[in-house]
Design a protein around this motif. Structure first.
Motif, mmCIF file in Angstrom:
data_model
loop_
_atom_site.group_PDB
_atom_site.id
_atom_site.type_symbol
_atom_site.label_atom_id
_atom_site.label_comp_id
_atom_site.label_asym_id
_atom_site.label_seq_id
_atom_site.Cartn_x
_atom_site.Cartn_y
_atom_site.Cartn_z
ATOM 1 N N ALA A 1 21.012 6.216 0.638
ATOM 2 C CA ALA A 1 20.800 7.193 -0.438
ATOM 3 C C ALA A 1 19.320 7.493 -0.628
ATOM 4 C CB ALA A 1 21.408 6.672 -1.736
ATOM 5 N N VAL A 2 18.489 6.472 -0.606
ATOM 6 C CA VAL A 2 17.047 6.679 -0.771
ATOM 7 C C VAL A 2 16.472 7.435 0.418
ATOM 8 C CG1 VAL A 2 14.838 5.453 -0.879
ATOM 9 C CG2 VAL A 2 16.728 4.730 -2.327
ATOM 10 N N LEU A 3 16.912 7.107 1.616
ATOM 11 C CA LEU A 3 16.428 7.823 2.797
ATOM 12 C C LEU A 3 16.803 9.300 2.742
ATOM 13 C CD1 LEU A 3 15.056 7.749 5.573
ATOM 14 C CD2 LEU A 3 17.300 7.212 6.550
ATOM 15 N N MET A 4 18.044 9.588 2.390
ATOM 16 C CA MET A 4 18.473 10.991 2.310
ATOM 17 C C MET A 4 17.723 11.731 1.208
ATOM 18 S SD MET A 4 20.412 11.321 4.811
ATOM 19 C CE MET A 4 20.969 12.963 4.513
ATOM 20 N N ALA A 5 17.507 11.092 0.076
ATOM 21 C CA ALA A 5 16.749 11.725 -1.011
ATOM 22 C C ALA A 5 15.305 11.969 -0.585
ATOM 23 C CB ALA A 5 16.790 10.856 -2.257
ATOM 24 N N SER A 6 14.718 11.043 0.134
ATOM 25 C CA SER A 6 13.346 11.212 0.602
ATOM 26 C C SER A 6 13.229 12.366 1.585
ATOM 27 C CB SER A 6 12.842 9.930 1.266
ATOM 28 O OG SER A 6 12.842 8.872 0.356
ATOM 29 N N ILE A 7 14.188 12.473 2.479
ATOM 30 C CA ILE A 7 14.189 13.591 3.427
ATOM 31 C C ILE A 7 14.375 14.908 2.691
ATOM 32 C CG2 ILE A 7 15.484 14.646 5.328
ATOM 33 C CD1 ILE A 7 16.019 11.776 6.333
ATOM 34 N N ALA A 8 15.285 14.925 1.730
ATOM 35 C CA ALA A 8 15.525 16.154 0.965
ATOM 36 C C ALA A 8 14.284 16.577 0.183
ATOM 37 C CB ALA A 8 16.706 15.964 0.019
ATOM 38 N N ILE B 1 0.831 -1.214 0.000
ATOM 39 C CA ILE B 1 0.000 0.000 0.000
ATOM 40 C C ILE B 1 0.861 1.258 0.000
ATOM 41 C CG2 ILE B 1 -1.731 1.313 1.290
ATOM 42 C CD1 ILE B 1 -2.937 -1.448 2.074
ATOM 43 N N PRO B 2 1.788 1.443 0.962
ATOM 44 C CA PRO B 2 2.618 2.654 0.873
ATOM 45 C C PRO B 2 3.526 2.663 -0.353
ATOM 46 C CG PRO B 2 3.349 1.274 2.694
ATOM 47 C CD PRO B 2 2.072 0.691 2.174
ATOM 48 N N THR B 3 3.887 1.488 -0.839
ATOM 49 C CA THR B 3 4.691 1.421 -2.058
ATOM 50 C C THR B 3 3.919 1.988 -3.244
ATOM 51 O OG1 THR B 3 5.837 -0.535 -1.228
ATOM 52 C CG2 THR B 3 5.927 -0.145 -3.600
ATOM 53 N N LEU C 1 3.705 12.458 -1.180
ATOM 54 C CA LEU C 1 3.600 11.030 -1.476
ATOM 55 C C LEU C 1 4.930 10.364 -1.812
ATOM 56 C CD1 LEU C 1 0.358 10.982 -3.651
ATOM 57 C CD2 LEU C 1 0.599 10.506 -1.214
ATOM 58 N N VAL C 2 5.827 11.076 -2.476
ATOM 59 C CA VAL C 2 7.104 10.472 -2.885
ATOM 60 C C VAL C 2 7.919 9.970 -1.686
ATOM 61 C CG1 VAL C 2 9.335 10.952 -3.973
ATOM 62 C CG2 VAL C 2 7.229 11.646 -5.109
ATOM 63 N N PRO C 3 8.035 10.732 -0.602
ATOM 64 C CA PRO C 3 8.798 10.210 0.540
ATOM 65 C C PRO C 3 8.199 8.952 1.160
ATOM 66 C CG PRO C 3 8.633 12.574 0.696
ATOM 67 C CD PRO C 3 7.721 12.147 -0.413
ATOM 68 N N VAL C 4 6.906 8.722 0.979
ATOM 69 C CA VAL C 4 6.305 7.498 1.505
ATOM 70 C C VAL C 4 6.974 6.277 0.878
ATOM 71 C CG1 VAL C 4 4.167 6.156 1.621
ATOM 72 C CG2 VAL C 4 4.107 8.620 2.006
ATOM 73 N N LEU C 5 7.203 6.333 -0.423
ATOM 74 C CA LEU C 5 7.908 5.243 -1.104
ATOM 75 C C LEU C 5 9.345 5.140 -0.604
ATOM 76 C CD1 LEU C 5 8.083 3.046 -3.297
ATOM 77 C CD2 LEU C 5 8.651 4.859 -4.914
ATOM 78 N N GLY C 6 10.013 6.272 -0.472
ATOM 79 C CA GLY C 6 11.400 6.261 -0.016
ATOM 80 C C GLY C 6 11.554 5.727 1.397
ATOM 81 N N PHE C 7 10.668 6.148 2.291
ATOM 82 C CA PHE C 7 10.755 5.675 3.677
ATOM 83 C C PHE C 7 10.414 4.186 3.767
ATOM 84 C CE2 PHE C 7 9.707 10.261 4.950
ATOM 85 C CZ PHE C 7 11.042 10.594 4.982
#
Length: 148
Positions: free
Chosen positions: A122-129, A37-39, A62-68
């Motif tokens: 890398a994905v976590l940092m991009a999601s936070i950014a 679901i979050p994916t 919504l994009v950070p939901v996928l990253g997190f």
């Protein structure tokens, strides 16, 4: 016998769809069924951002939901891969020898942990950014609107 190496790779590569949960807990695992679901919500955000641009307010939510979600699955892969063989076998292979091969750390396990650490970070940092950038841009726009 549940293989630690396979569970680690499944958490890294297919964790956002719950593959590691289904492998370890079976098809009746409700958390495994909830993981897509979050994916899918995050994938919808990526699609919106690709079509509407980075100024879309819903996209940066919504994009950070996928990253997190992906970063959490990478963390799960790291935890699985770093578990000691006797702990793994006691939990997932209870009738087996504590040093059974299924719980052993192999080179494939080490590679999965290393990749999960690099890519997950890398994905976590991009999601936070992305989330912070969207939030602060929204705040600037609201400030401009209030000042006019």
């Amino acid at each position: 016998m549940k293989s630690k190496t396979l569970a680690t790779w499944l958490a890294f590569l297919g964790g956002t769809f719950g593959l590691h949960r289904f492998y370890l807990h079976g098809a009746r695992d409700w958390l495994g069924w909830l993981l897509p679901i979050p994916t899918l919500v995050g994938a919808y955000g990526v699609l919106r951002m690709a079509t509407l641009g980075t100024n879309d307010g819903l996209s940066w939510v919504l994009v950070p939901v996928l990253g997190f979600t992906f970063a959490g699955c990478c963390l799960t892969a790291i935890v699985y891969g770093l578990r000691k063989p006797h702990e793994w076998n006691a939990r997932w292979n209870p009738g087996a020898d504590p040093e059974a091969p299924a719980g052993q750390t192999r080179w494939a396990t080490i590679w999965a942990v290393a990749l999960a650490l690099m890519v997950g970070t890398a994905v976590l940092m991009a999601s936070i950014a992305i989330s912070f950038q969207g939030y602060f841009e929204h705040q600037v726009e609201e400030g401009r609107r209030i000042s006019q």
